[in-house]
Design a protein around this motif. Structure first.
Motif, mmCIF file in Angstrom:
data_model
loop_
_atom_site.group_PDB
_atom_site.id
_atom_site.type_symbol
_atom_site.label_atom_id
_atom_site.label_comp_id
_atom_site.label_asym_id
_atom_site.label_seq_id
_atom_site.Cartn_x
_atom_site.Cartn_y
_atom_site.Cartn_z
ATOM 1 N N PRO A 177 51.921 49.270 85.645
ATOM 2 C CA PRO A 177 50.489 49.566 85.793
ATOM 3 C C PRO A 177 49.625 48.559 85.034
ATOM 4 C CG PRO A 177 51.721 51.550 85.259
ATOM 5 C CD PRO A 177 52.666 50.412 85.100
ATOM 6 N N VAL A 178 48.429 48.301 85.570
ATOM 7 C CA VAL A 178 47.505 47.369 84.938
ATOM 8 C C VAL A 178 46.194 48.082 84.626
ATOM 9 C CG1 VAL A 178 48.502 45.368 86.094
ATOM 10 C CG2 VAL A 178 46.590 46.581 87.156
ATOM 11 N N ASP A 179 45.435 47.518 83.691
ATOM 12 C CA ASP A 179 44.117 48.047 83.377
ATOM 13 C C ASP A 179 43.182 47.770 84.550
ATOM 14 O OD1 ASP A 179 42.046 49.018 81.407
ATOM 15 O OD2 ASP A 179 41.256 47.025 81.871
ATOM 16 N N ALA A 180 42.383 48.759 84.919
ATOM 17 C CA ALA A 180 41.542 48.653 86.105
ATOM 18 C C ALA A 180 40.527 47.517 86.011
ATOM 19 C CB ALA A 180 40.820 49.980 86.358
ATOM 20 N N ASP A 181 40.014 47.245 84.819
ATOM 21 C CA ASP A 181 38.976 46.218 84.660
ATOM 22 C C ASP A 181 39.558 44.835 84.395
ATOM 23 O OD1 ASP A 181 37.014 48.146 85.023
ATOM 24 O OD2 ASP A 181 36.938 48.609 82.877
ATOM 25 N N SER A 182 40.434 44.729 83.418
ATOM 26 C CA SER A 182 40.956 43.413 83.037
ATOM 27 C C SER A 182 42.098 42.949 83.928
ATOM 28 C CB SER A 182 41.446 43.457 81.595
ATOM 29 O OG SER A 182 42.595 44.287 81.475
ATOM 30 N N ARG A 183 42.761 43.877 84.613
ATOM 31 C CA ARG A 183 43.933 43.609 85.448
ATOM 32 C C ARG A 183 45.112 43.117 84.616
ATOM 33 N NH1 ARG A 183 43.316 46.817 88.940
ATOM 34 N NH2 ARG A 183 45.023 45.838 90.115
ATOM 35 N N LEU A 184 45.084 43.366 83.327
ATOM 36 C CA LEU A 184 46.197 43.010 82.462
ATOM 37 C C LEU A 184 47.224 44.139 82.456
ATOM 38 C CD1 LEU A 184 44.279 41.536 79.388
ATOM 39 C CD2 LEU A 184 45.484 40.256 81.172
ATOM 40 N N ALA A 185 48.499 43.771 82.381
ATOM 41 C CA ALA A 185 49.559 44.773 82.345
ATOM 42 C C ALA A 185 49.418 45.649 81.117
ATOM 43 C CB ALA A 185 50.919 44.091 82.356
ATOM 44 N N LEU A 186 49.602 46.950 81.298
ATOM 45 C CA LEU A 186 49.475 47.899 80.193
ATOM 46 C C LEU A 186 50.755 48.020 79.376
ATOM 47 C CD1 LEU A 186 47.524 50.712 82.062
ATOM 48 C CD2 LEU A 186 46.612 49.130 80.359
ATOM 49 N N ALA A 187 51.858 47.543 79.915
ATOM 50 C CA ALA A 187 53.140 47.616 79.219
ATOM 51 C C ALA A 187 53.976 46.405 79.600
ATOM 52 C CB ALA A 187 53.880 48.913 79.571
ATOM 53 N N LYS A 188 55.012 46.179 78.837
ATOM 54 C CA LYS A 188 55.933 45.082 79.121
ATOM 55 C C LYS A 188 57.227 45.662 79.677
ATOM 56 C CE LYS A 188 58.245 43.153 75.796
ATOM 57 N NZ LYS A 188 58.627 42.400 74.580
ATOM 58 N N SER A 189 57.699 45.082 80.771
ATOM 59 C CA SER A 189 58.942 45.548 81.381
ATOM 60 C C SER A 189 59.990 44.445 81.288
ATOM 61 C CB SER A 189 58.716 45.924 82.850
ATOM 62 O OG SER A 189 59.913 46.403 83.429
ATOM 63 N N GLU A 190 61.168 44.810 80.780
ATOM 64 C CA GLU A 190 62.252 43.845 80.613
ATOM 65 C C GLU A 190 63.482 44.328 81.380
ATOM 66 O OE1 GLU A 190 64.893 41.796 76.999
ATOM 67 O OE2 GLU A 190 63.437 43.379 76.574
ATOM 68 N N PHE A 191 63.897 43.523 82.367
ATOM 69 C CA PHE A 191 65.100 43.873 83.125
ATOM 70 C C PHE A 191 65.658 42.618 83.789
ATOM 71 C CE2 PHE A 191 67.431 45.158 86.910
ATOM 72 C CZ PHE A 191 68.320 46.060 86.369
ATOM 73 N N PRO A 192 66.958 42.360 83.658
ATOM 74 C CA PRO A 192 67.899 43.116 82.820
ATOM 75 C C PRO A 192 67.681 42.823 81.340
ATOM 76 C CG PRO A 192 68.983 41.196 83.748
ATOM 77 C CD PRO A 192 67.603 41.233 84.357
ATOM 78 N N VAL A 193 68.115 43.752 80.520
ATOM 79 C CA VAL A 193 68.033 43.563 79.063
ATOM 80 C C VAL A 193 69.342 42.923 78.613
ATOM 81 C CG1 VAL A 193 67.773 44.669 76.825
ATOM 82 C CG2 VAL A 193 66.518 45.548 78.804
ATOM 83 N N VAL A 194 69.256 41.695 78.146
ATOM 84 C CA VAL A 194 70.455 40.938 77.765
ATOM 85 C C VAL A 194 70.475 40.756 76.255
ATOM 86 C CG1 VAL A 194 71.735 38.787 78.056
ATOM 87 C CG2 VAL A 194 70.422 39.719 79.970
ATOM 88 N N GLY A 201 43.296 57.093 77.060
ATOM 89 C CA GLY A 201 43.982 58.233 77.658
ATOM 90 C C GLY A 201 44.470 57.944 79.059
ATOM 91 N N GLY A 202 43.599 57.418 79.914
ATOM 92 C CA GLY A 202 43.982 57.128 81.291
ATOM 93 C C GLY A 202 45.052 56.067 81.384
ATOM 94 N N ASN A 203 44.943 55.043 80.552
ATOM 95 C CA ASN A 203 45.932 53.964 80.591
ATOM 96 C C ASN A 203 47.308 54.435 80.134
ATOM 97 O OD1 ASN A 203 44.287 51.915 81.601
ATOM 98 N ND2 ASN A 203 43.502 51.389 79.580
ATOM 99 N N ILE A 204 47.333 55.237 79.078
ATOM 100 C CA ILE A 204 48.622 55.742 78.605
ATOM 101 C C ILE A 204 49.256 56.659 79.650
ATOM 102 C CG2 ILE A 204 49.703 57.261 76.899
ATOM 103 C CD1 ILE A 204 47.872 56.084 74.808
ATOM 104 N N ARG A 205 48.442 57.490 80.266
ATOM 105 C CA ARG A 205 48.983 58.371 81.313
ATOM 106 C C ARG A 205 49.574 57.555 82.458
ATOM 107 N NH1 ARG A 205 44.100 60.940 80.024
ATOM 108 N NH2 ARG A 205 44.366 62.934 78.927
ATOM 109 N N SER A 206 48.933 56.449 82.806
ATOM 110 C CA SER A 206 49.438 55.598 83.887
ATOM 111 C C SER A 206 50.827 55.058 83.556
ATOM 112 C CB SER A 206 48.478 54.427 84.138
ATOM 113 O OG SER A 206 47.233 54.886 84.609
#
Length: 378
Positions: free
Chosen positions: A71-88, A169-174
């Motif tokens: 998910p991204v922030d609606a205004d900045s379009r920046l990712a709200l979290a970091k996803s790592e896969f595969p984890v090595v 609140g909204g970003n964390i829920r996303s």
């Protein structure tokens, strides 16, 4: 009550729970039903167990979870979290035996969901990692994701709080909804930045509401996803937080055996050159975290490679002040080792902080005489 009445009652109860949107309550009710049905209708109990084990995966719209969109922030379009896969990882974290066993047990539970559900039990779904910085909390979360073959989704709550104030609140829920929709390991870093004690007068109403939301999410977390909250300051957490997690793992600085193990690993091919010094290092570096030990050992090795000095010379230059402030036994041991390597009394005195007279009296008879020392030894 006849069979039809019982069936009607069960259907109504399941409908009520399902419509309330609390999937965890539905799962709990199904587990309770499985225990009752195991003697009366084993086949139905088995079918429900299999369904319960697989049900959470049906939430996932993407089976290729490595390619799922964070998910991204609606205004900045920046990712709200970091996803790592595969984890090595290059290896498993160095942890005390009990802590490592508890983490490995979680992996076993996730791999045997059906067996647990058949007994009316669920796996560990939520963990609270507590401990000072650098003791292996993040490394352990990455290790868990690697063992499970799942993506690690990391949400730094402190960053979200500062960057998206007013929309937190909204970003964390996303992010939470996203992590629940895929088989993943979600790491909520800096957990204390939100889940603080609710009597903190500096908190605004939004933060207090977020604590309630987070606690409900922990309760409702699906069986096939793993939620990990990490904090360096467990004393700041709301007391209600501690009760909500399935397990609480407390991390600490490595003990002497663990420091020895990690130093042997970190110094690699240079460890034979420093073997006699390792017990001294273990003692003077008491209280240091794994990350501190890693940074220091890597700096020493890099410095030795890029200079004309030996790894021992660099080590002694780096630890001089710590050695001079160490215990008398460690300083005497260091003085003896230096004498055996041909260091002069004056140089030894500079390094370990012991008077030259004391060094001269304690010098082994087999050690070279200081009057014959030349060059680097001073």
């Amino acid at each position: 009550m006849d069979l039809l009445d019982k069936l009607s009652e069960n259907v109504v109860q399941l409908a009520r729970l399902g419509l309330s949107g609390r999937s965890q309550d539905v799962q709990a009710y199904v587990r309770q039903s499985i225990r009752k049905l195991r003697q009366q209708n084993p086949e139905l109990a088995s079918q429900l167990s299999e369904l319960l084990a697989l049900a959470p995966t049906s939430l996932s719209p993407l089976r290729d979870f490595g390619g799922a969109i964070v998910p991204v922030d609606a205004d900045s379009r920046l990712a709200l979290a970091k996803s790592e896969f595969p984890v090595v990882l290059s290896g498993s974290p160095i942890l005390d035996r009990n802590l490592k066993a508890r983490i490995e047990q979680i992996v076993v539970e996730q791999r045997q969901l059906s067996a647990l559900e058949r007994e009316g039990l669920g796996p560990t779904r939520s963990l609270l990692f507590v401990g000072p910085p650098g003791v292996g909390k993040t490394m352990s979360a990455r290790w868990l994701a690697s063992l499970l073959g799942r993506p690690l989704i990391t949400l730094d709550l402190a960053t979200v709080m500062s960057s998206y104030l007013g929309k937190t609140g909204g970003n964390i829920r996303s992010v939470l909804e996203y992590a629940k929709s895929v088989e993943s390991v979600l790491l909520l870093d800096e957990f204390d930045s939100i889940a603080k004690k609710r009597d903190d007068e500096g908190d605004v109403g939004e933060l207090k509401r977020l604590v309630t939301v987070l606690l409900q999410e922990v309760d409702d977390w699906p069986s096939t996803s793993l939620l990990i909250a990490a904090t360096n300051h467990g004393e700041l957490l709301d007391p209600a937080v501690w009760r909500r997690f399935d397990d609480i793992l407390e991390f600490r600085a490595p003990d002497a055996d663990e420091r020895m193990e990690v130093l042997v690993s970190l110094f690699g091919g240079d460890v034979e050159k420093l073997e006699e010094w390792l017990p001294v290092l273990v003692n003077i570096w008491e209280g240091r975290s794994f990350s501190d030990l890693t940074r220091t050992a890597q700096w020493i090795r890099r410095r030795a490679i890029t200079s004309d000095n030996t790894v021992l010379d660099i080590l002694l230059d780096r630890i001089g002040h710590e050695l001079r402030g160490g215990s008398p036994d460690d300083r005497k041991r260091a003085a003896r080792l230096l004498a055996e390597r041909g260091y002069s009394d004056r140089k030894i005195s500079e390094i370990v902080g012991i008077s030259r007279d004391t060094i001269r009296k304690s010098r082994p008879s087999s050690a070279p005489n200081s009057s014959k020392m030349r060059g680097r030894n001073g």
